[in-house]
Design an enzyme around this catalytic site. Structure first.
Site, PDB file in Angstrom:
ATOM      1  CG  HIS A 266     -37.214 -38.532  44.900  1.00  0.00           C
ATOM      2  ND1 HIS A 266     -37.204 -39.906  44.739  1.00  0.00           N
ATOM      3  CD2 HIS A 266     -37.675 -38.039  43.738  1.00  0.00           C
ATOM      4  CE1 HIS A 266     -37.631 -40.216  43.533  1.00  0.00           C
ATOM      5  NE2 HIS A 266     -37.920 -39.087  42.904  1.00  0.00           N
TER       6      HIS A 266
ATOM      7  N   GLY B  50     -40.425 -37.743  36.092  1.00  0.00           N
ATOM      8  CA  GLY B  50     -41.872 -37.626  36.238  1.00  0.00           C
ATOM      9  C   GLY B  50     -42.536 -38.947  36.565  1.00  0.00           C
TER      10      GLY B  50
ATOM     11  CB  SER C 236     -36.447 -45.277  43.967  1.00  0.00           C
ATOM     12  OG  SER C 236     -35.453 -44.455  44.553  1.00  0.00           O
TER      13      SER C 236
END
Length: 514
Positions: A246, A353, A370
């Protein structure tokens, strides 16, 4: 009503190490139980003796374990030794228990007790002889994995009915976390599974991917998005690193912590999975190291899968280095963007982050961050994408202290005209191609190659139809993740059977027919 039974074996731990000294097993209270026969390990199944296998703890790891798990220095030292000592025993038990296997986990602040679950009382001597504690349970791990898969298929991604599903081997049940328990229960009933094997727990946990739009260090995608490097890797001679899917898309460019041009995303998958890899330019060098947040690094020696209850530490660019425990594997997590499967659940904290950052157990790479919930002020839950599937998906080699280039960790089955992939829970099996078979019209050589995660034990069988049933004509069942078969056979119908004798995870099967 089925009752769980616990059988305990008492055994002394002899440990000699240069920098770590294990506390005696009796230093922590053991669970009450019945002393069974054969509790004394036999000569050929004795508990392994630690003899300076871990010369010194990774820099900063003891301090992080003491801080995040509330351990004393002695407990933190003993935990690392015991995890290293008991992991090979756990893999051996998973293989020996076969279809009765219900899972393994570590117990105690110092992880001094290995617990193995089985559905058969006949396995008690085997488990006790290995120096482990026994749990007799009603369901094997394979059954629980199948139930979880059916629930995953029944639950819609939207509206959010369940934020997470996983097999809890300690409960011997599938756990469904839901902000709407009644709705979740209705969907479970429609899935047609054994409801006694499922527990629905109310939760406010809504996992989120952990990227953010705040400037900082680590690596950047575009102008504002920041993530964390997972593990340095090689693809041939090309250097790079793996991270979360992502964090960026195929073709996105990255800059390093110093905003110097760094690399380009060569692959990215999210949702479904959550992984990516970035090829870097000649200004960057892949090193087998993880930042420990104290100006030093933890070396990466391999990618052996840690068992449930083992300690694991996460490194990220927002909150640095934090540790916790591996809780459950093969978790299905529903993010706002969709569901990701096959993640590992931990009680390590993380914040935006930290996504993509390293999860490491002692010196063994585990995966990349994740998402999760909570923060490092109040604590939380974080999920990581295991490293094995990433390496397999992109044909990468983990950069380790074994050398440059290091030996391949996964991705060894290349060059075969027929390639199939899948994922197995411990004790499960699958038939390829795609649950079917293939036909040959002439005598010739059948070549098969199986590649699975480091730390697992997957086996490969070639079967032929004899007109009445399938019979095994070739076997490769070494105590490791990779297998190869070469068999010369007559014309007929054939299929491959892939079996997980120990551990769970993805696999790649390549084969060539006459």
């Amino acid at each position: 009503m089925f009752r769980r039974h616990t059988v305990i074996a008492s055994c002394a731990l002899t440990a000699t190490a240069l920098a770590l000294a294990a506390v005696p097993a009796g230093a922590e209270r053991q669970a009450a139980g019945t002393q069974a026969p054969h509790a004394t390990p036999s000569a050929d199944m004795a508990v392994p003796v630690v003899s300076a296998a871990l010369k010194s703890p990774p820099p900063g790891m003891l301090d992080a374990l003491e801080r995040d798990l509330g351990l004393t220095p002695a407990q933190a030292q003993a935990r690392l030794l015991n995890e290293q000592r008991l992991t090979p025993v756990a893999l051996q038990l998973a293989r020996r228990l076969g279809p009765h296997f219900g899972g393994v986990w570590l117990r105690g602040n110092s992880a001094h007790t290995l617990v193995a679950a089985t559905t058969s009382a006949a396995d008690i001597p085997v488990i006790l002889d290995a120096g482990a504690q026994v749990e007799i349970v009603p369901r094997p791990l394979t059954e629980l994995a199948t139930i979880k898969q059916k629930i995953d298929e029944a639950l819609p991604p939207k509206p959010l009915v369940s934020s997470a599903r996983f097999v809890d081997v300690k409960r011997n049940k599938v756990v469904v976390l839901s902000p709407q328990p009644e709705d979740a229960q209705n969907f479970i009933e429609s899935a047609g599974v054994d409801e006694a094997a499922v527990v629905v727990l109310p939760t406010t946990e809504v996992p989120q991917p952990l990227y953010d739009l705040v400037g900082g260090n680590a690596y950047y995608i575009g102008v504002t998005t920041r993530c964390s490097i997972g593990f340095p890797v090689l693809k041939g001679t090309q250097q790079g690193f793996v991270s979360a899917g992502h964090c960026g898309n195929l073709g996105d460019t990255t800059a390093g912590f110093n905003r110097v041009a760094q690399g380009i995303f060569q692959g990215s998958t999210f949702p479904g999975n959550d992984y990516s890899w970035v090829a870097v330019n000649s200004n960057w060098t892949a090193t087998p190291a993880v930042d420990n947040g104290e100006g030093d690094t933890v070396s990466v020696a391999g990618a052996r899968v840690a068992i449930e209850g083992a300690s694991v530490c996460r490194s990220g660019s927002t909150t640095d280095f934090h540790c916790g425990l591996i809780q459950q594997r093969d978790a299905s997590i529903t993010y706002p963007q969709g569901t990701v499967f096959g993640l590992t659940r931990t009680n390590v904290c993380a914040e935006p982050g930290d996504s993509g950052g390293s999860f490491i157990s002692i010196d063994q790479a585990q995966g990349v961050t994740s998402g999760g919930s909570g923060d490092c002020s109040q604590g939380g839950t974080t999920y990581f994408q295991p490293i094995g599937p990433i390496l397999t998906a992109y044909g990468l080699t983990l950069r380790t202290t074994a050398g440059n280039p290091p030996p391949p960790v996964t991705g060894t089955c290349t060059g075969f005209p027929n390639t199939y992939t899948g994922t197995l829970a411990a004790g499960a099996s699958a038939y390829q191609p795609k649950g079917l078979y293939y036909r040959t019209t002439a005598k010739g050589l059948h070549s098969g190659c199986l590649d699975a995660d480091v730390g697992t034990d997957f086996d490969l069988y070639l079967q032929k139809w004899n007109g009445r049933s399938w019979t095994v004509v070739a076997t490769s069942d070494s105590p490791g993740p990779d297998e190869k078969i070469s068999y010369t056979g007559t014309a007929g119908y054939y299929r491959y059977r892939v079996v997980s004798s120990a551990g769970s995870g993805p696999y790649t099967l390549g084969f060539k027919v006459p």
